[in-house]
Scaffold this motif. Structure first.
Motif, PDB file in Angstrom:
ATOM      1  N   ALA A  78      11.479   5.928  -1.534  1.00 41.84           N
ATOM      2  CA  ALA A  78      11.328   6.873  -2.642  1.00 41.84           C
ATOM      3  C   ALA A  78       9.885   7.342  -2.774  1.00 41.84           C
ATOM      4  N   ASN A  79       8.932   6.453  -2.508  1.00 44.79           N
ATOM      5  CA  ASN A  79       7.519   6.793  -2.601  1.00 44.79           C
ATOM      6  C   ASN A  79       7.137   7.885  -1.609  1.00 44.79           C
ATOM      7  N   LEU A  80       7.910   8.009  -0.535  1.00 44.88           N
ATOM      8  CA  LEU A  80       7.648   9.034   0.473  1.00 44.88           C
ATOM      9  C   LEU A  80       8.520  10.269   0.261  1.00 44.88           C
ATOM     10  N   ILE A  81       9.807  10.068  -0.006  1.00 49.28           N
ATOM     11  CA  ILE A  81      10.758  11.172  -0.037  1.00 49.28           C
ATOM     12  C   ILE A  81      10.633  12.009  -1.311  1.00 49.28           C
ATOM     13  N   VAL A 113      -2.383  13.238  -1.328  1.00 50.54           N
ATOM     14  CA  VAL A 113      -1.979  12.280  -2.355  1.00 50.54           C
ATOM     15  C   VAL A 113      -0.702  11.556  -1.929  1.00 50.54           C
ATOM     16  N   ALA A 114       0.296  12.341  -1.515  1.00 49.57           N
ATOM     17  CA  ALA A 114       1.607  11.774  -1.187  1.00 49.57           C
ATOM     18  C   ALA A 114       1.575  10.906   0.064  1.00 49.57           C
ATOM     19  N   ALA A 115       0.672  11.202   0.992  1.00 53.96           N
ATOM     20  CA  ALA A 115       0.628  10.462   2.257  1.00 53.96           C
ATOM     21  C   ALA A 115      -0.124   9.141   2.162  1.00 53.96           C
ATOM     22  N   MET A 116      -0.849   8.938   1.066  1.00 54.21           N
ATOM     23  CA  MET A 116      -1.619   7.706   0.923  1.00 54.21           C
ATOM     24  C   MET A 116      -0.712   6.530   0.537  1.00 54.21           C
ATOM     25  N   PRO A 117      -1.105   5.288   0.881  1.00 55.87           N
ATOM     26  CA  PRO A 117      -0.324   4.122   0.445  1.00 55.87           C
ATOM     27  C   PRO A 117      -0.404   3.931  -1.063  1.00 55.87           C
ATOM     28  N   ILE A 118       0.444   3.064  -1.575  1.00 55.78           N
ATOM     29  CA  ILE A 118       0.478   2.773  -3.009  1.00 55.78           C
ATOM     30  C   ILE A 118      -0.858   2.173  -3.442  1.00 55.78           C
ATOM     31  N   LEU A 137       2.773  -6.390  -5.706  1.00 51.38           N
ATOM     32  CA  LEU A 137       1.928  -6.685  -4.544  1.00 51.38           C
ATOM     33  C   LEU A 137       2.692  -6.425  -3.253  1.00 51.38           C
ATOM     34  N   GLY A 138       3.988  -6.740  -3.240  1.00 51.22           N
ATOM     35  CA  GLY A 138       4.802  -6.483  -2.058  1.00 51.22           C
ATOM     36  C   GLY A 138       4.859  -5.004  -1.726  1.00 51.22           C
ATOM     37  N   SER A 142       3.136  -3.656   1.661  1.00 43.90           N
ATOM     38  CA  SER A 142       4.064  -3.041   2.617  1.00 43.90           C
ATOM     39  C   SER A 142       3.651  -1.614   2.937  1.00 43.90           C
ATOM     40  N   SER A 143       3.333  -0.840   1.894  1.00 49.04           N
ATOM     41  CA  SER A 143       2.948   0.552   2.138  1.00 49.04           C
ATOM     42  C   SER A 143       1.615   0.632   2.879  1.00 49.04           C
ATOM     43  N   THR A 144       0.705  -0.316   2.604  1.00 45.02           N
ATOM     44  CA  THR A 144      -0.591  -0.321   3.275  1.00 45.02           C
ATOM     45  C   THR A 144      -0.453  -0.690   4.744  1.00 45.02           C
ATOM     46  N   VAL A 145       0.330  -1.736   5.026  1.00 44.41           N
ATOM     47  CA  VAL A 145       0.526  -2.167   6.410  1.00 44.41           C
ATOM     48  C   VAL A 145       1.214  -1.073   7.226  1.00 44.41           C
ATOM     49  N   LEU A 146       2.134  -0.348   6.585  1.00 41.88           N
ATOM     50  CA  LEU A 146       2.876   0.704   7.290  1.00 41.88           C
ATOM     51  C   LEU A 146       2.135   2.038   7.310  1.00 41.88           C
TER      52      LEU A 146
END
Length: 339
Positions: A78-81, A113-118, A137-138, A142-146
């Motif tokens: 959802a954070n991406l789409i 903005v949208a392409a950055m990790p959480i 934190l998860g 997760s968003s940072t690692v990916l």
């Protein structure tokens, strides 16, 4: 906290000197394998938030996190789409805008903005609002690692929505970003905090957690004051008020949509209040500090691209402060009703 945030922004607009000084405090470079990592006060403040997030995770929350894989995956998707759909709609509407270049600047800024990790700051908001820190934190980790995979793909998709010139700009942006940077300032402090959490008895940590929350609040205010010191005087000095107004409206709409998506997911998965808070902060807050760095490195000739990023950074904390206020009132009403 909301009024403190508004005050911090107001002070930054009038007295930016200290905020600019905070941004310029540097401790040199650290050699990590073949990569030089710049160490600054701002990055240490970010690392403090992430360390406190790891330290504040409860063992029971960490155990339940293993059972929330579906929620995390849904949150990341959802954070991406959701931003992609929103920005696509904005692109169609902004074809009616009388200045095509301004519309493209807004698109590129929103794409960053949208392409950055959480945002790591979402964990501090979740912690101060008694959210599920493990889930928060998860989502961040997760968003940072990916992000080395997701960010270039997202920028390529947004490039397809842009005109030819700005499609090239977004494709060039996809080549920026550092896994070592994200690992050092986001992942490592979180892991250190988690390690210390398991090393110290629960009873000893309980007494210091109110001080941890106080430190989080102070760090958040310092970070936002410092960011405002760069952005707000520049925004006020710019006389193009129609561009500023439409950009503010669009970025506010994206932020509210993202927070609402977190609330919608919480209803879909029927999670409790703590999980709902973490999902809302996670989906609504992005790491715009990294976006601003990328813009300053690669888009120096497109200064207006910075405006949507700056506005989203301001708005996301104001919306987060509003969520924090509403959450606190709901908890108070629930407790008084139960009494």
């Amino acid at each position: 906290m909301l009024w403190f945030l508004i005050s911090a922004y107001a002070i930054a607009a009038v007295f930016p000197t200290v905020g600019l000084w905070i941004r310029n405090v540097s401790f040199g470079n650290v050699q990590l394998f073949e990569t030089k990592i710049h160490v600054s006060l701002l990055l240490l403040l970010l690392a403090t938030l992430m360390f406190n997030a790891g330290l504040g995770v409860k063992t029971s929350q960490l155990q339940s996190l293993m059972q929330q894989g579906r929620v995390i995956l849904a949150g990341l998707a959802a954070n991406l789409i959701i931003p992609m759909l929103y920005i696509f709609g904005v692109t169609l509407v902004m074809r009616l805008w009388y200045e095509p270049d301004e519309a493209q600047h807004i698109l590129v800024g929103l794409a960053l903005v949208a392409a950055m990790p959480i945002a790591g700051a979402s964990t501090a908001w979740a912690q101060n609002s008694n959210g599920n820190l493990a889930l928060s934190l998860g989502l961040v980790l997760s968003s940072t690692v990916l992000s080395p995979i997701i960010t270039p793909v997202a920028l390529q998709v947004f490039g397809e929505m842009a005109s030819e010139e700005y499609e090239t700009v977004l494709q060039e942006l996809a080549a920026y970003g550092s896994g070592a940077f994200l690992g050092l300032w986001i992942v490592l402090p979180s892991m250190l905090g988690l390690g210390l959490r398991f090393a110290i008895p629960e009873a000893q940590l309980t007494g210091v957690m109110p001080f941890i929350k106080l430190i989080n609040s102070i760090v958040l205010l310092l970070l936002n004051y410092s960011n405002g010191a760069v952005s707000l005087p520049q925004a006020v000095a710019d006389r193009d008020f129609d561009f500023l107004a439409v950009t503010l409206g669009i970025t506010t709409g994206l932020c509210i949509t993202a927070f609402a998506a977190g609330y919608g997911l919480s209803r879909l998965f029927k999670v409790d209040q703590a999980d709902r808070v973490s999902l809302m902060y996670g989906l609504g807050m992005n790491n715009n500090g990294t976006g601003l760095v990328l813009a300053s490195l690669a888009l120096a000739s497109y200064p207006r691209v910075m405006v949507p990023i700056i506005f989203y950074n301001l708005v996301q904390h104001l919306v987060a402060g509003s969520v924090h206020e509403v959450t606190g009132r709901n908890v108070a009403v629930h407790k008084s009703g139960g009494a």
